[in-house]
Write a protein that holds these residues in place. Structure first.
Motif, short mmCIF file in Angstrom:
data_model
loop_
_atom_site.label_atom_id
_atom_site.label_comp_id
_atom_site.label_asym_id
_atom_site.label_seq_id
_atom_site.Cartn_x
_atom_site.Cartn_y
_atom_site.Cartn_z
N LEU A 93 0.82 -1.22 0.00
CA LEU A 93 0.00 0.00 0.00
C LEU A 93 0.85 1.26 0.00
O LEU A 93 0.50 2.25 -0.65
CB LEU A 93 -0.93 -0.01 1.22
N LYS A 94 1.98 1.26 0.70
CA LYS A 94 2.81 2.45 0.75
C LYS A 94 3.35 2.81 -0.63
O LYS A 94 3.49 4.00 -0.97
CB LYS A 94 3.97 2.28 1.74
N ASN A 95 3.64 1.81 -1.46
CA ASN A 95 4.11 2.08 -2.81
C ASN A 95 3.01 2.63 -3.70
O ASN A 95 3.25 3.46 -4.58
CB ASN A 95 4.71 0.83 -3.43
N GLN A 96 1.77 2.18 -3.45
CA GLN A 96 0.65 2.66 -4.25
C GLN A 96 0.29 4.10 -3.87
O GLN A 96 -0.05 4.91 -4.72
CB GLN A 96 -0.55 1.73 -4.08
N VAL A 97 0.40 4.40 -2.57
CA VAL A 97 0.14 5.77 -2.13
C VAL A 97 1.19 6.72 -2.68
O VAL A 97 0.89 7.85 -3.06
CB VAL A 97 0.10 5.83 -0.58
N SER A 98 2.44 6.25 -2.75
CA SER A 98 3.53 7.12 -3.25
C SER A 98 3.31 7.53 -4.69
O SER A 98 3.73 8.61 -5.11
CB SER A 98 4.88 6.40 -3.11
N MET A 99 2.64 6.68 -5.48
CA MET A 99 2.36 7.01 -6.87
C MET A 99 1.40 8.19 -6.96
O MET A 99 1.50 9.02 -7.88
CB MET A 99 1.77 5.80 -7.59
N ILE A 100 0.48 8.29 -5.99
CA ILE A 100 -0.46 9.41 -5.98
C ILE A 100 0.23 10.68 -5.51
O ILE A 100 0.02 11.77 -6.04
CB ILE A 100 -1.66 9.09 -5.07
N TYR A 101 1.12 10.55 -4.50
CA TYR A 101 1.86 11.70 -3.99
C TYR A 101 2.94 12.17 -4.97
O TYR A 101 3.48 13.25 -4.82
CB TYR A 101 2.52 11.35 -2.66
N ARG A 102 3.27 11.31 -5.93
CA ARG A 102 4.34 11.60 -6.90
C ARG A 102 5.67 11.88 -6.18
O ARG A 102 6.39 12.81 -6.48
CB ARG A 102 3.97 12.79 -7.79
N SER A 103 5.95 11.06 -5.19
CA SER A 103 7.18 11.22 -4.42
C SER A 103 7.73 9.84 -4.08
O SER A 103 6.99 8.89 -3.96
CB SER A 103 6.90 12.00 -3.13
N ARG A 104 9.05 9.74 -3.92
CA ARG A 104 9.66 8.47 -3.57
C ARG A 104 10.13 8.43 -2.12
O ARG A 104 10.71 7.44 -1.68
CB ARG A 104 10.85 8.18 -4.50
N ASP A 105 9.91 9.51 -1.38
CA ASP A 105 10.29 9.55 0.02
C ASP A 105 9.21 8.85 0.83
O ASP A 105 8.25 9.45 1.30
CB ASP A 105 10.43 11.01 0.47
N LEU A 106 9.35 7.53 0.98
CA LEU A 106 8.31 6.73 1.62
C LEU A 106 8.07 7.12 3.07
O LEU A 106 6.93 7.09 3.54
CB LEU A 106 8.66 5.24 1.52
N ASP A 107 9.13 7.48 3.81
CA ASP A 107 8.95 7.87 5.21
C ASP A 107 8.07 9.11 5.31
O ASP A 107 7.17 9.19 6.17
CB ASP A 107 10.31 8.14 5.87
N PHE A 108 8.31 10.09 4.43
CA PHE A 108 7.50 11.31 4.42
C PHE A 108 6.06 10.98 4.05
O PHE A 108 5.11 11.46 4.66
CB PHE A 108 8.08 12.32 3.43
N ILE A 109 5.90 10.13 3.03
CA ILE A 109 4.56 9.76 2.56
C ILE A 109 3.76 9.11 3.68
O ILE A 109 2.61 9.48 3.94
CB ILE A 109 4.66 8.81 1.36
N ILE A 110 4.39 8.14 4.35
CA ILE A 110 3.68 7.40 5.40
C ILE A 110 3.29 8.32 6.56
O ILE A 110 2.17 8.27 7.07
CB ILE A 110 4.54 6.23 5.89
N SER A 111 4.21 9.19 6.98
CA SER A 111 3.91 10.09 8.09
C SER A 111 2.79 11.06 7.74
O SER A 111 1.90 11.32 8.56
CB SER A 111 5.17 10.86 8.51
N GLU A 112 2.83 11.62 6.53
CA GLU A 112 1.79 12.56 6.10
C GLU A 112 0.44 11.85 5.95
O GLU A 112 -0.61 12.38 6.31
CB GLU A 112 2.18 13.22 4.78
N PHE A 113 0.50 10.65 5.42
CA PHE A 113 -0.73 9.89 5.19
C PHE A 113 -1.39 9.55 6.53
O PHE A 113 -2.59 9.76 6.71
CB PHE A 113 -0.38 8.61 4.43
N TYR A 114 -0.61 9.06 7.47
CA TYR A 114 -1.17 8.70 8.77
C TYR A 114 -1.66 9.94 9.54
O TYR A 114 -2.67 9.88 10.24
CB TYR A 114 -0.12 7.97 9.61
#
Length: 397
Positions: A93-114
């Motif tokens: 799921l984290k990789n699929q969310v990153s495609m929407i955010y258009r970013s590869r910084d998974l730590d940032f994506i996960i923290s913002e998403f949560y």
């Protein structure tokens, strides 16, 4: 039939109707995802009014797929009725969310998403973002799909039965989230649902569909509480809206005795264990029992174990004093006469290669080997009638 619906900015339209009324087709037609065999009328058009007074007119029957993609990317947010197929099965799921955010910084994506979506029950400690779609419960999948539908900051949310897999607490939370999004972003939404109480909480206007046509429309209070159409009156008679009184009807029906002793179920994923059930003991000998709990609390796991679909890690189950032997591969032959399982996702219960009629007749043949084909077909038609389904549906896949 032709549908004429207008939606102002910051307004939510509730689309209600019986099964087969055309709700899902309408929702999908808005975003260019109509099933094969359907086509748009040459007279159909979609007008989008932008801030500043500018407007765009789209003619769906002329639109190329690339144009629909652009609309879905920047204008529509889509929440499907069955969320699982909307995910990529081979990506976490984290990789699929990153495609929407258009970013590869998974730590940032996960923290913002949560940070944003804890409000709808996505708990950082659950490790949800590190899971694959098939590892989610029905409620978790619905919440993830809802959250992802908002990530692109759409102007209009299009939701097809968004509360189908949620418990009552999360239904209220989802209603609050949709209202919050509407107020904060002046967002609009088309929401289809069978849940009149849910629609009454979020909608500004309501449309009742019947056989692909609008049979009633208007202010939500008028349509939901005092419907005038035949379909609306019939549906209103089977639901209870907030503030309305109800009574109870006592019935005496002999039930099947189910005894569950120290039942546990643990799933192993290599690095850690997930406990779906922990040492549950209960006895049921009443006609009906409601199992209530939040999404992911173990309700489906318990139902599947009692039905014999999966085996427990520990404990035992007795039905009418008969101990279920989970090592016996023929257990379904004995259990199916007393226990039947209704799947949370009905589509997965049917073979995609067979018509609905053939799938059901196969089950009836197994359980009634002495009956003739003619008698089985008569029984089948009787069952379809009791379920208020037209016999022509038997020929569909």
């Amino acid at each position: 039939g032709p549908l004429d619906i207008d939606l102002e900015r910051g307004e939510i339209a509730g689309i209600i109707g019986k099964s087969g009324a055309g709700k899902s087709i309408f929702i999908k037609s808005l975003i260019g995802l109509v099933p094969e065999g359907y086509r748009y009328s040459e007279r159909s058009f979609l007008t989008i009014y932008r801030q500043g007074g500018n407007s765009e007119i789209w003619h769906p029957h002329k639109m190329a797929e690339s144009e629909w993609v652009q609309l879905r990317k920047y204008f529509w947010g889509y929440l499907p009725q069955d969320p699982i197929p909307s995910f990529d099965p081979v990506k976490k799921l984290k990789n699929q969310v990153s495609m929407i955010y258009r970013s590869r910084d998974l730590d940032f994506i996960i923290s913002e998403f949560y940070k944003e979506y804890q409000k709808i029950g996505i708990d950082p400690s659950s490790g949800l973002m590190g899971k694959y779609p098939h590892e989610l419960s029905g409620g978790q999948a619905q919440r993830m799909a809802f959250a992802m539908s908002r990530l692109g900051e759409p102007k209009v949310l299009v939701a097809d039965e968004p509360t189908a897999s949620l418990d009552s607490e999360l239904i209220d939370t989802t209603a609050s989230m949709i209202q919050e999004w509407k107020v904060t972003n002046l967002g609009s939404a088309f929401v289809s649902s069978h849940d009149w109480a849910f629609i009454s909480k979020i909608a500004d206007k309501v449309f009742i569909l019947d056989e692909g046509k609008i049979c009633e429309k208007g202010n939500k209070d008028d349509v939901l509480f005092t419907p005038e159409s035949e379909v609306g009156i019939e549906m209103k008679g089977s639901v209870l809206l907030p503030g309305e009184m109800t009574g109870t009807v006592a019935t005496e029906i002999q039930g099947t005795k189910v005894e569950i002793e120290q039942l546990s179920k643990t799933y192993h994923n290599g690095r850690s264990d997930t406990y779906a059930l922990k040492s549950n003991t209960l006895t049921v000998d009443s006609p009906k029992l409601g199992i209530y709990g939040r999404s992911g609390s173990g309700k489906s796991t318990l139902a599947k174990i009692v039905s014999g679909i999966i085996s427990p890690s520990a404990g035992q189950v007795k039905i009418n004093d008969h101990l279920i032997d989970y090592k016996d591969t023929t257990r379904f032959r004995h259990l199916s006469h007393v226990v039947q399982y209704i799947a949370q996702d009905p589509y997965s219960a049917f073979s995609p290669r067979r018509t609905v009629g053939k799938s059901i007749l196969e089950v009836m043949t197994v359980h009634n080997p002495d009956k003739s084909i003619h008698d089985l077909q008569e029984s089948f038609l009787d069952i379809m009638d009791k379920c208020q389904l037209h016999e022509n549906l038997a020929n569909r896949y």
